[in-house]
Scaffold this motif. Sequence first.
Motif, short mmCIF file in Angstrom:
data_model
loop_
_atom_site.label_atom_id
_atom_site.label_comp_id
_atom_site.label_asym_id
_atom_site.label_seq_id
_atom_site.Cartn_x
_atom_site.Cartn_y
_atom_site.Cartn_z
N TYR A 121 0.83 -1.20 0.00
CA TYR A 121 0.00 0.00 0.00
C TYR A 121 0.87 1.25 0.00
O TYR A 121 0.59 2.23 -0.71
CB TYR A 121 -0.93 0.02 1.22
CG TYR A 121 -1.90 -1.13 1.28
CD1 TYR A 121 -2.34 -1.76 0.12
CD2 TYR A 121 -2.39 -1.59 2.50
CE1 TYR A 121 -3.24 -2.82 0.17
CE2 TYR A 121 -3.29 -2.65 2.56
CZ TYR A 121 -3.70 -3.25 1.39
OH TYR A 121 -4.59 -4.30 1.46
N TYR A 179 -16.18 8.61 2.13
CA TYR A 179 -14.84 8.48 2.69
C TYR A 179 -14.89 8.49 4.21
O TYR A 179 -15.30 9.47 4.83
CB TYR A 179 -13.94 9.61 2.18
CG TYR A 179 -13.87 9.67 0.68
CD1 TYR A 179 -13.25 8.65 -0.05
CD2 TYR A 179 -14.44 10.73 -0.03
CE1 TYR A 179 -13.19 8.68 -1.43
CE2 TYR A 179 -14.38 10.78 -1.42
CZ TYR A 179 -13.75 9.75 -2.10
OH TYR A 179 -13.70 9.78 -3.48
N GLU A 202 -8.15 -3.07 0.40
CA GLU A 202 -8.20 -2.53 -0.96
C GLU A 202 -9.19 -1.39 -1.11
O GLU A 202 -8.95 -0.45 -1.87
CB GLU A 202 -8.54 -3.66 -1.95
CG GLU A 202 -7.50 -4.78 -2.01
CD GLU A 202 -6.16 -4.27 -2.51
OE1 GLU A 202 -6.14 -3.36 -3.36
OE2 GLU A 202 -5.13 -4.80 -2.06
N ARG A 203 -10.30 -1.47 -0.39
CA ARG A 203 -11.31 -0.40 -0.53
C ARG A 203 -10.77 0.92 0.00
O ARG A 203 -10.93 1.97 -0.63
CB ARG A 203 -12.59 -0.79 0.22
CG ARG A 203 -13.72 0.23 0.10
CD ARG A 203 -15.03 -0.40 0.52
NE ARG A 203 -14.97 -0.81 1.90
CZ ARG A 203 -15.35 -0.03 2.93
NH1 ARG A 203 -15.77 1.20 2.69
NH2 ARG A 203 -15.30 -0.47 4.17
N LYS A 204 -10.10 0.88 1.16
CA LYS A 204 -9.52 2.11 1.71
C LYS A 204 -8.39 2.62 0.81
O LYS A 204 -8.19 3.83 0.68
CB LYS A 204 -8.99 1.85 3.11
CG LYS A 204 -10.08 1.76 4.18
CD LYS A 204 -10.68 3.13 4.41
CE LYS A 204 -11.60 3.11 5.62
NZ LYS A 204 -10.90 2.85 6.88
N LEU A 205 -7.65 1.71 0.21
CA LEU A 205 -6.58 2.13 -0.71
C LEU A 205 -7.18 2.86 -1.91
O LEU A 205 -6.66 3.90 -2.34
CB LEU A 205 -5.78 0.91 -1.17
CG LEU A 205 -4.67 1.19 -2.20
CD1 LEU A 205 -3.59 2.08 -1.59
CD2 LEU A 205 -4.06 -0.12 -2.69
N LYS A 206 -8.27 2.33 -2.43
CA LYS A 206 -8.94 2.98 -3.57
C LYS A 206 -9.43 4.38 -3.19
O LYS A 206 -9.25 5.34 -3.95
CB LYS A 206 -10.12 2.13 -4.02
CG LYS A 206 -10.90 2.71 -5.19
CD LYS A 206 -12.09 1.84 -5.54
CE LYS A 206 -12.92 2.48 -6.66
NZ LYS A 206 -14.13 1.67 -6.98
N HIS A 207 -10.00 4.52 -2.01
CA HIS A 207 -10.47 5.83 -1.54
C HIS A 207 -9.30 6.80 -1.39
O HIS A 207 -9.41 7.98 -1.74
CB HIS A 207 -11.20 5.69 -0.21
CG HIS A 207 -12.54 5.04 -0.33
ND1 HIS A 207 -13.31 4.70 0.76
CD2 HIS A 207 -13.25 4.66 -1.42
CE1 HIS A 207 -14.43 4.17 0.36
NE2 HIS A 207 -14.42 4.11 -0.96
N LEU A 209 -6.49 6.82 -3.06
CA LEU A 209 -6.03 7.23 -4.40
C LEU A 209 -6.97 8.27 -4.99
O LEU A 209 -6.53 9.21 -5.67
CB LEU A 209 -5.92 6.01 -5.31
CG LEU A 209 -4.83 5.00 -4.93
CD1 LEU A 209 -4.90 3.77 -5.84
CD2 LEU A 209 -3.45 5.63 -5.01
N GLU A 210 -8.26 8.12 -4.74
CA GLU A 210 -9.23 9.11 -5.24
C GLU A 210 -9.00 10.47 -4.58
O GLU A 210 -9.06 11.51 -5.25
CB GLU A 210 -10.65 8.61 -4.97
CG GLU A 210 -11.05 7.40 -5.80
CD GLU A 210 -12.41 6.84 -5.40
OE1 GLU A 210 -12.86 5.89 -6.04
OE2 GLU A 210 -13.01 7.36 -4.43
#
Length: 269
Positions: A121, A179, A202-207, A209-210
């Motif tokens: 991450y 978020y 993975e979900r928090k990682l995606k958030h 990056l956004e």
Amino acid sequence: ETEEEPIPEEEPVEEETEEAPVTEEPAVETFVTVEEPVAEVENEENESDEDSEDDENEENEDDSLAGIDTEGLEFIDVMAEPERYAEMQEQERQGLVRLVSRYRRSFLSRLSQSRGNVQEYYSVIKNAFLSYKGVKGRVSWGYESFNRGRVKLAKVNAKSSTLYVYLALDPATLEGTKYFFTDVSSKKKYAATPVLLKIKGERKLKHALELIEKLCAEQNALPPVKDYETVDYTIAEQTTEELVQAGLIRQFTAAVPVGAFETGVVFGE
């Protein structure tokens, strides 16, 4: 008397039955809309409860200190005072004392000894910042910061199985959004980067990056680096002893009289 019998037919029986379905429909809708967000909030809270708040000067004590009053002990930096440390080791070999240690861990040491996917991450997050022109990363003892000139963008820290990302966004603009974050604006050292994301999936990682895109591309209008190539920023796992020798963990050691482990009391000088 028989002509007066039709009078009960005027009672509003049919009107009551017509109103019943009207009240049922909104009741079902209310149940559906409440159920989904409640479950989502519970999951988010469970993710954040596992980790305590990070500390740039995090200290860990030797397990052998359990039950020992350390108030009267004098801890020395073993790397700064090698001769004195050698004397303490000799006293331990003679059975006069037992050595106990405290460890002050750097950001890189915590990253090296992190669990799960924290390093992966971290590598993704670092590449995301460096993919914008002019953004530089700077590693200090307690964290890594990302800046564009004098503009502070973020701080990154690692602890246990979680990556901590502090972003220079206004917490008020994220209230009520998808978020899930912690507002740390009340702490002076995070005043410039008050939005804390704890990444352990993975979900928090995606958030994250956004929000990095929102911070860099939208809020600061930073152009992307042309043909940016990602780099693997993971680092090798090392033992505590290796990290002490490398200067990434500071070991502070004290000599405890052998009798103190029986009484639980340490007598100061």
